[in-house]
Design a protein around this motif. Structure first.
Motif, PDB file in Angstrom:
ATOM      1  N   GLU A  80       0.804  -1.226   0.000  1.00 21.69           N
ATOM      2  CA  GLU A  80       0.000   0.000   0.000  1.00 21.69           C
ATOM      3  C   GLU A  80       0.830   1.266   0.000  1.00 21.69           C
ATOM      4  OE1 GLU A  80       0.194  -1.536   4.296  1.00 21.69           O
ATOM      5  OE2 GLU A  80      -0.006  -2.380   2.272  1.00 21.69           O
ATOM      6  N   GLY A  81       2.153   1.156   0.137  1.00 20.67           N
ATOM      7  CA  GLY A  81       2.995   2.341   0.071  1.00 20.67           C
ATOM      8  C   GLY A  81       4.233   2.245   0.941  1.00 20.67           C
ATOM      9  N   GLN A  82       5.006   3.339   0.933  1.00 21.22           N
ATOM     10  CA  GLN A  82       6.196   3.440   1.765  1.00 21.22           C
ATOM     11  C   GLN A  82       5.912   4.382   2.934  1.00 21.22           C
ATOM     12  OE1 GLN A  82      10.206   3.525  -0.233  1.00 21.22           O
ATOM     13  NE2 GLN A  82       8.975   3.935  -2.038  1.00 21.22           N
ATOM     14  N   TYR A  83       6.522   4.050   4.067  1.00 23.18           N
ATOM     15  CA  TYR A  83       6.248   4.784   5.289  1.00 23.18           C
ATOM     16  C   TYR A  83       7.550   5.201   5.967  1.00 23.18           C
ATOM     17  CZ  TYR A  83       1.631   2.706   4.696  1.00 23.18           C
ATOM     18  OH  TYR A  83       0.418   2.321   4.194  1.00 23.18           O
ATOM     19  N   GLN A  84       7.483   6.357   6.626  1.00 24.48           N
ATOM     20  CA  GLN A  84       8.533   6.746   7.554  1.00 24.48           C
ATOM     21  C   GLN A  84       7.953   6.653   8.957  1.00 24.48           C
ATOM     22  OE1 GLN A  84       9.450  10.721   9.084  1.00 24.48           O
ATOM     23  NE2 GLN A  84      11.232  10.721   7.733  1.00 24.48           N
ATOM     24  N   CYS A  85       8.646   5.931   9.814  1.00 20.63           N
ATOM     25  CA  CYS A  85       8.164   5.727  11.176  1.00 20.63           C
ATOM     26  C   CYS A  85       9.207   6.202  12.176  1.00 20.63           C
ATOM     27  CB  CYS A  85       7.866   4.245  11.424  1.00 20.63           C
ATOM     28  SG  CYS A  85       6.746   3.477  10.223  1.00 20.63           S
ATOM     29  N   GLN A  86       8.760   6.867  13.200  1.00 15.10           N
ATOM     30  CA  GLN A  86       9.665   7.245  14.282  1.00 15.10           C
ATOM     31  C   GLN A  86       9.908   6.028  15.181  1.00 15.10           C
ATOM     32  OE1 GLN A  86       7.243  11.163  15.134  1.00 15.10           O
ATOM     33  NE2 GLN A  86       9.243  11.307  16.142  1.00 15.10           N
ATOM     34  N   ILE A  87      11.152   5.814  15.566  1.00 17.05           N
ATOM     35  CA  ILE A  87      11.488   4.710  16.456  1.00 17.05           C
ATOM     36  C   ILE A  87      12.421   5.204  17.552  1.00 17.05           C
ATOM     37  CG2 ILE A  87      11.138   2.861  14.786  1.00 17.05           C
ATOM     38  CD1 ILE A  87      14.079   2.912  14.156  1.00 17.05           C
ATOM     39  N   ASN A  88      12.418   4.491  18.653  1.00 16.35           N
ATOM     40  CA  ASN A  88      13.295   4.809  19.804  1.00 16.35           C
ATOM     41  C   ASN A  88      13.195   6.279  20.247  1.00 16.35           C
ATOM     42  OD1 ASN A  88      14.257   2.151  19.721  1.00 16.35           O
ATOM     43  ND2 ASN A  88      15.896   2.682  18.322  1.00 16.35           N
TER      44      ASN A  88
END
Length: 259
Positions: free
Chosen positions: A107-115
């Protein structure tokens, strides 16, 4: 007694075994006329063979990303069995102060915040490049650039390179064609082992080095947080905060007492 005929034969044998200068017989051999010389290995073909294996691999691997003047950062690459993928990049946003994951699903590309874990923002369609302002570029090494290295129609210069420090795998220097307005790949050095695993790479954004063992891939990639509306984090460092107010009105320190 040696007859005249025998002497002539012996003389011929002696002459045939000596050079005109009286040296030892020549042992050199020459390639018969018209026989082609053995073909030299094609560096681009050798690299493509390893990249073809790399494209079929499904794995989880940890890397160290070294950028000049900065502390080493960790990168975790997950290429799942269903071809979804996720690359966790320590310091991948806000000038190295924020950790992010770039993940791709149908469904697409994502940027996710981690840590600490945060939300995920859809930033591009699957298989497309990210906007430059939010693009850490590390992920291309493990996904889209494999197709570039395999495509003989794309003008690339490929040459053998000295192994990068920390790897014994064959390395190749890659330069995109000078006529390319928007190069499909960054220039750099890529090193792949016999299993098609990238062991090291030196690129404009830094140097990658494989650390630890490569482990089995998950069935699919899961996002590290819920999908939400919002603006993704940029790669540039945030602007410095404005100077704090002193609480003393301008000119108050130089005011003279009345009286």
């Amino acid at each position: 007694m040696i007859t005249g005929t025998a002497m002539a034969v012996l003389t011929g044998l002696l002459l045939s075994g000596c050079s005109s200068s009286g040296g030892p017989p020549s042992t050199s051999t020459t390639t018969p006329a018209g026989t082609p010389l053995p073909a030299q290995p094609d560096p681009r073909g050798l690299l493509a063979a390893r990249v073809a294996v790399a494209k079929d691999q499904r794995y989880v691997a940890a890397y160290t990303l070294t950028v000049q003047g900065k502390a080493p950062r960790s990168v975790l690459v997950s290429i799942a069995s269903d071809r979804t993928w996720r690359v966790d990049i320590q310091g991948g946003a806000l000038g190295g102060t924020a950790d992010v994951a770039i993940a791709s699903r149908p469904e697409g590309q994502y940027q996710c915040q981690i840590n600490p874990s945060g939300s995920c923002v859809k930033v591009a369609a699957a298989g497309k490049k990210l906007p430059a302002a939010i693009d850490p570029r590390v992920q291309y090494v493990f996904v889209s650039w494999l197709d570039v290295l395999l495509d003989r129609q794309i003008p690339l210069s490929v040459a053998p390179a000295e192994p990068l420090a920390g790897t014994s795998a064959p390395c190749f220097a890659v330069e995109p064609g000078v006529t390319a307005i928007a190069p499909p790949i960054d220039p750099g050095t890529f090193c792949y082992n016999d299993n098609g695993i990238l062991t090291a790479a030196r690129l404009p954004f830094g140097q990658l080095m494989l650390t630890g063992e490569v482990v089995a891939a998950p069935a699919t990639i899961s996002l590290p947080g819920p999908v939400a509306d919002g603006a993704p984090l940029g790669t540039s460092a945030p602007p410095p905060p404005p100077p704090a107010a002193s609480g003393v009105p301008s000119g108050a320190a130089s005011a003279k007492p009345v009286g």
